[in-house]
Motif scaffolding. Structure first.
Motif, PDB file in Angstrom:
ATOM      1  N   THR A 106      -7.901   0.930   3.800  1.00  0.00           N
ATOM      2  CA  THR A 106      -7.244  -0.355   3.602  1.00  0.00           C
ATOM      3  C   THR A 106      -5.865  -0.408   4.259  1.00  0.00           C
ATOM      4  OG1 THR A 106      -8.362  -0.559   1.469  1.00  0.00           O
ATOM      5  CG2 THR A 106      -6.512  -2.038   1.863  1.00  0.00           C
ATOM      6  N   GLY A 166       0.809  -1.207   0.000  1.00  0.00           N
ATOM      7  CA  GLY A 166       0.000   0.000   0.000  1.00  0.00           C
ATOM      8  C   GLY A 166       0.840   1.252   0.000  1.00  0.00           C
ATOM      9  N   LYS A 184      -7.935   1.815   8.732  1.00  0.00           N
ATOM     10  CA  LYS A 184      -7.852   0.354   8.667  1.00  0.00           C
ATOM     11  C   LYS A 184      -8.517  -0.286   9.893  1.00  0.00           C
ATOM     12  CE  LYS A 184      -4.553  -3.434   8.007  1.00  0.00           C
ATOM     13  NZ  LYS A 184      -3.121  -3.775   7.843  1.00  0.00           N
TER      14      LYS A 184
END
Length: 250
Positions: free
Chosen positions: A115, A23, A120
């Protein structure tokens, strides 16, 4: 897995390959200035320059600062009005010669933060707000995105909120951090009244300087945190959207 992400903003067009396992950007991003006027052709040329810088071949995810439905750009608050009802997916895909996925810029940043970043694992109502040339928004309920919310255009003091509380407003009016934080506070309280979120994530380039203004904001009940991916969140989210499209998910 690496996918290319591009983030079109009112002042700059930036992009890089993204490592979707981490990410994060796989390489240092490349940025060009957004042309003025930001016409579809001019912006497409800028996107092609960013993608070409990396000699990239493969799917490309691209964010747009406005409402996007089925690859069509429906609004154009901070770019040329020629974008309204433009088939941006086809335009950009043909210009760069690669398959393109396009989505709202704040939605992309929000998906990335939910995400990999500050959102998160969070449930309930979470709102990401990006402060820059305008104010972008991404609203999530139990992790699911409500797309194209455009909360920067809520009315505040008789005007679009982003005209009053964006980073551009701070710069144009040479506001102190204290004065600008007071405007942001009024805006956040207005959004909170309407949506009652558990968490506000503050994104955009100004998130790098969160310590200068977030401690000055009072009376907001929701938790208030800076975006962890900061101004790279849009690039990461764009790449995630492109990856989802190649897998038949978007």
């Amino acid at each position: 897995m690496e996918i290319f992400g591009v983030d079109i903003g009112g002042s700059g067009i930036k992009g890089a390959p993204v490592d979707l396992d981490r990410g994060d950007l796989a390489r240092e991003r490349h940025k060009v200035l957004t042309p003025h006027p930001a016409t579809p052709k001019g912006v497409a040329d800028g996107v092609a320059e960013v993608v070409g810088h990396f000699d990239w071949s493969g799917p490309v995810g691209i964010t747009f600062p406005g409402v996007v439905t089925d690859g069509i750009t429906r609004t154009a608050a901070n770019v040329d009005k020629g974008w309204i009802d433009t088939d941006a997916r086809t335009l950009l895909g043909e210009r760069i010669g690669q398959p393109v996925t396009i989505l709202n810029d704040a939605d992309a940043a929000g998906v990335a933060e939910m995400t990999f970043g500050a959102g998160k694992g969070r449930t309930g109502t979470v709102i990401l707000l990006t402060f820059g040339t305008g104010i972008g928004s991404a609203v999530f309920t139990d992790g699911r995105l409500v797309p194209n919310t455009e909360l920067g255009h809520l009315e505040l003091h008789g005007h679009d909120a982003e005209k009053h509380a964006s980073t551009k407003a701070k710069e144009d009016e040479d506001l102190s951090w204290q004065h600008w934080a007071h405007r942001v506070q009024k805006y956040l309280l207005h959004v909170e009244m309407l949506f009652s979120p558990e968490l506000f994530i503050i994104g955009g380039g100004v998130s790098r300087k969160a310590e200068k203004f977030l401690p000055l904001i009072e009376k907001v009940r929701a938790e208030l945190v800076p975006a962890q991916l900061q101004n790279n969140a849009g690039i990461v989210g764009a790449a995630m959207a492109a990856a989802g499209s190649t897998q038949g998910k978007g």
